[in-house]
Design a protein around this motif. Sequence first.
Motif, PDB file in Angstrom:
ATOM      1  N   GLN A  50       0.834  -1.197   0.000  1.00  0.00           N
ATOM      2  CA  GLN A  50       0.000   0.000   0.000  1.00  0.00           C
ATOM      3  C   GLN A  50       0.866   1.243   0.000  1.00  0.00           C
ATOM      4  O   GLN A  50       1.925   1.270   0.623  1.00  0.00           O
ATOM      5  CB  GLN A  50      -0.864   0.043   1.267  1.00  0.00           C
ATOM      6  CG  GLN A  50      -1.836  -1.070   1.422  1.00  0.00           C
ATOM      7  CD  GLN A  50      -2.539  -0.993   2.774  1.00  0.00           C
ATOM      8  OE1 GLN A  50      -1.922  -0.673   3.776  1.00  0.00           O
ATOM      9  NE2 GLN A  50      -3.828  -1.285   2.773  1.00  0.00           N
ATOM     10  N   GLU A  51       0.360   2.263  -0.682  1.00  0.00           N
ATOM     11  CA  GLU A  51       1.033   3.567  -0.682  1.00  0.00           C
ATOM     12  C   GLU A  51      -0.049   4.625  -0.487  1.00  0.00           C
ATOM     13  O   GLU A  51      -1.023   4.680  -1.241  1.00  0.00           O
ATOM     14  CB  GLU A  51       1.744   3.778  -2.021  1.00  0.00           C
ATOM     15  CG  GLU A  51       2.333   5.141  -2.198  1.00  0.00           C
ATOM     16  CD  GLU A  51       2.780   5.389  -3.635  1.00  0.00           C
ATOM     17  OE1 GLU A  51       3.267   6.506  -3.877  1.00  0.00           O
ATOM     18  OE2 GLU A  51       2.642   4.511  -4.496  1.00  0.00           O
ATOM     19  N   GLN A  52       0.122   5.428   0.541  1.00  0.00           N
ATOM     20  CA  GLN A  52      -0.834   6.499   0.818  1.00  0.00           C
ATOM     21  C   GLN A  52      -0.588   7.641  -0.154  1.00  0.00           C
ATOM     22  O   GLN A  52       0.546   8.093  -0.314  1.00  0.00           O
ATOM     23  CB  GLN A  52      -0.658   6.989   2.256  1.00  0.00           C
ATOM     24  CG  GLN A  52      -1.700   7.985   2.696  1.00  0.00           C
ATOM     25  CD  GLN A  52      -3.007   7.322   3.089  1.00  0.00           C
ATOM     26  OE1 GLN A  52      -3.008   6.250   3.649  1.00  0.00           O
ATOM     27  NE2 GLN A  52      -4.112   7.980   2.795  1.00  0.00           N
ATOM     28  N   ASN A  53      -1.642   8.076  -0.833  1.00  0.00           N
ATOM     29  CA  ASN A  53      -1.559   9.215  -1.747  1.00  0.00           C
ATOM     30  C   ASN A  53      -2.718  10.138  -1.416  1.00  0.00           C
ATOM     31  O   ASN A  53      -3.823   9.969  -1.915  1.00  0.00           O
ATOM     32  CB  ASN A  53      -1.619   8.743  -3.199  1.00  0.00           C
ATOM     33  CG  ASN A  53      -1.402   9.866  -4.185  1.00  0.00           C
ATOM     34  OD1 ASN A  53      -1.049  10.977  -3.809  1.00  0.00           O
ATOM     35  ND2 ASN A  53      -1.616   9.573  -5.454  1.00  0.00           N
ATOM     36  N   GLY A  54      -2.463  11.098  -0.530  1.00  0.00           N
ATOM     37  CA  GLY A  54      -3.537  11.960  -0.045  1.00  0.00           C
ATOM     38  C   GLY A  54      -4.512  11.139   0.778  1.00  0.00           C
ATOM     39  O   GLY A  54      -4.118  10.467   1.715  1.00  0.00           O
ATOM     40  N   ARG A  55      -5.769  11.183   0.387  1.00  0.00           N
ATOM     41  CA  ARG A  55      -6.788  10.404   1.110  1.00  0.00           C
ATOM     42  C   ARG A  55      -6.946   8.996   0.550  1.00  0.00           C
ATOM     43  O   ARG A  55      -7.647   8.178   1.123  1.00  0.00           O
ATOM     44  CB  ARG A  55      -8.132  11.131   1.019  1.00  0.00           C
ATOM     45  CG  ARG A  55      -8.155  12.403   1.823  1.00  0.00           C
ATOM     46  CD  ARG A  55      -9.445  13.152   1.728  1.00  0.00           C
ATOM     47  NE  ARG A  55     -10.603  12.316   1.432  1.00  0.00           N
ATOM     48  CZ  ARG A  55     -11.830  12.740   1.305  1.00  0.00           C
ATOM     49  NH1 ARG A  55     -12.080  14.025   1.432  1.00  0.00           N
ATOM     50  NH2 ARG A  55     -12.820  11.936   1.031  1.00  0.00           N
ATOM     51  N   GLU A  56      -6.299   8.726  -0.574  1.00  0.00           N
ATOM     52  CA  GLU A  56      -6.458   7.423  -1.224  1.00  0.00           C
ATOM     53  C   GLU A  56      -5.288   6.501  -0.934  1.00  0.00           C
ATOM     54  O   GLU A  56      -4.154   6.940  -0.746  1.00  0.00           O
ATOM     55  CB  GLU A  56      -6.595   7.601  -2.734  1.00  0.00           C
ATOM     56  CG  GLU A  56      -7.863   8.303  -3.143  1.00  0.00           C
ATOM     57  CD  GLU A  56      -8.018   8.323  -4.644  1.00  0.00           C
ATOM     58  OE1 GLU A  56      -9.119   7.976  -5.102  1.00  0.00           O
ATOM     59  OE2 GLU A  56      -7.055   8.681  -5.337  1.00  0.00           O
ATOM     60  N   MET A  57      -5.605   5.222  -0.910  1.00  0.00           N
ATOM     61  CA  MET A  57      -4.595   4.186  -0.753  1.00  0.00           C
ATOM     62  C   MET A  57      -4.395   3.554  -2.129  1.00  0.00           C
ATOM     63  O   MET A  57      -5.361   3.145  -2.775  1.00  0.00           O
ATOM     64  CB  MET A  57      -5.076   3.133   0.254  1.00  0.00           C
ATOM     65  CG  MET A  57      -4.024   2.166   0.663  1.00  0.00           C
ATOM     66  SD  MET A  57      -2.697   2.935   1.620  1.00  0.00           S
ATOM     67  CE  MET A  57      -3.523   3.282   3.152  1.00  0.00           C
ATOM     68  N   ILE A  58      -3.158   3.503  -2.577  1.00  0.00           N
ATOM     69  CA  ILE A  58      -2.842   2.900  -3.865  1.00  0.00           C
ATOM     70  C   ILE A  58      -2.191   1.544  -3.603  1.00  0.00           C
ATOM     71  O   ILE A  58      -1.291   1.427  -2.771  1.00  0.00           O
ATOM     72  CB  ILE A  58      -1.913   3.804  -4.694  1.00  0.00           C
ATOM     73  CG1 ILE A  58      -2.616   5.138  -4.949  1.00  0.00           C
ATOM     74  CG2 ILE A  58      -1.527   3.134  -6.002  1.00  0.00           C
ATOM     75  CD1 ILE A  58      -1.777   6.163  -5.653  1.00  0.00           C
ATOM     76  N   TYR A  59      -2.656   0.540  -4.324  1.00  0.00           N
ATOM     77  CA  TYR A  59      -2.169  -0.825  -4.157  1.00  0.00           C
ATOM     78  C   TYR A  59      -1.243  -1.197  -5.303  1.00  0.00           C
ATOM     79  O   TYR A  59      -1.534  -0.936  -6.466  1.00  0.00           O
ATOM     80  CB  TYR A  59      -3.345  -1.801  -4.079  1.00  0.00           C
ATOM     81  CG  TYR A  59      -4.141  -1.603  -2.817  1.00  0.00           C
ATOM     82  CD1 TYR A  59      -3.819  -2.308  -1.670  1.00  0.00           C
ATOM     83  CD2 TYR A  59      -5.194  -0.697  -2.768  1.00  0.00           C
ATOM     84  CE1 TYR A  59      -4.531  -2.112  -0.493  1.00  0.00           C
ATOM     85  CE2 TYR A  59      -5.906  -0.492  -1.595  1.00  0.00           C
ATOM     86  CZ  TYR A  59      -5.565  -1.201  -0.472  1.00  0.00           C
ATOM     87  OH  TYR A  59      -6.271  -1.002   0.691  1.00  0.00           O
TER      88      TYR A  59
END
Length: 105
Positions: free
Chosen positions: A59-68
């Motif tokens: 997981q990578e946090q990008n602002g309010r979204e989590m990118i997988y």
Amino acid sequence: MNLRRDVFQAIADPTRRSILILVSTQAMTAGAIASNFDTARPTVSKHLQILTECELLTQEQNGREMIYHLNPNKMKEIADFIDPFRKMWDDRFNKLEDIMKKYKA
């Protein structure tokens, strides 16, 4: 509660395998992943949690979204485990093919 999950139990589920295929081509948000399935978002979130706990996804946090992202190192571990079985079956099929050629002649 953070349970230790088995990677092979994780990939036994067809939805989780589909998620891995989706994420293998590009990193995706949970919403983008969920849009590919006819199930509730919480269900997809649970699948993502399991895949993350097994370290198949990162997981990578990008602002309010989590990118997988797909974790290729963990996928290699699975491939390394399966490889001896693949070789064993290739050898068996090659031997069978040789036997069949003898009977055909």
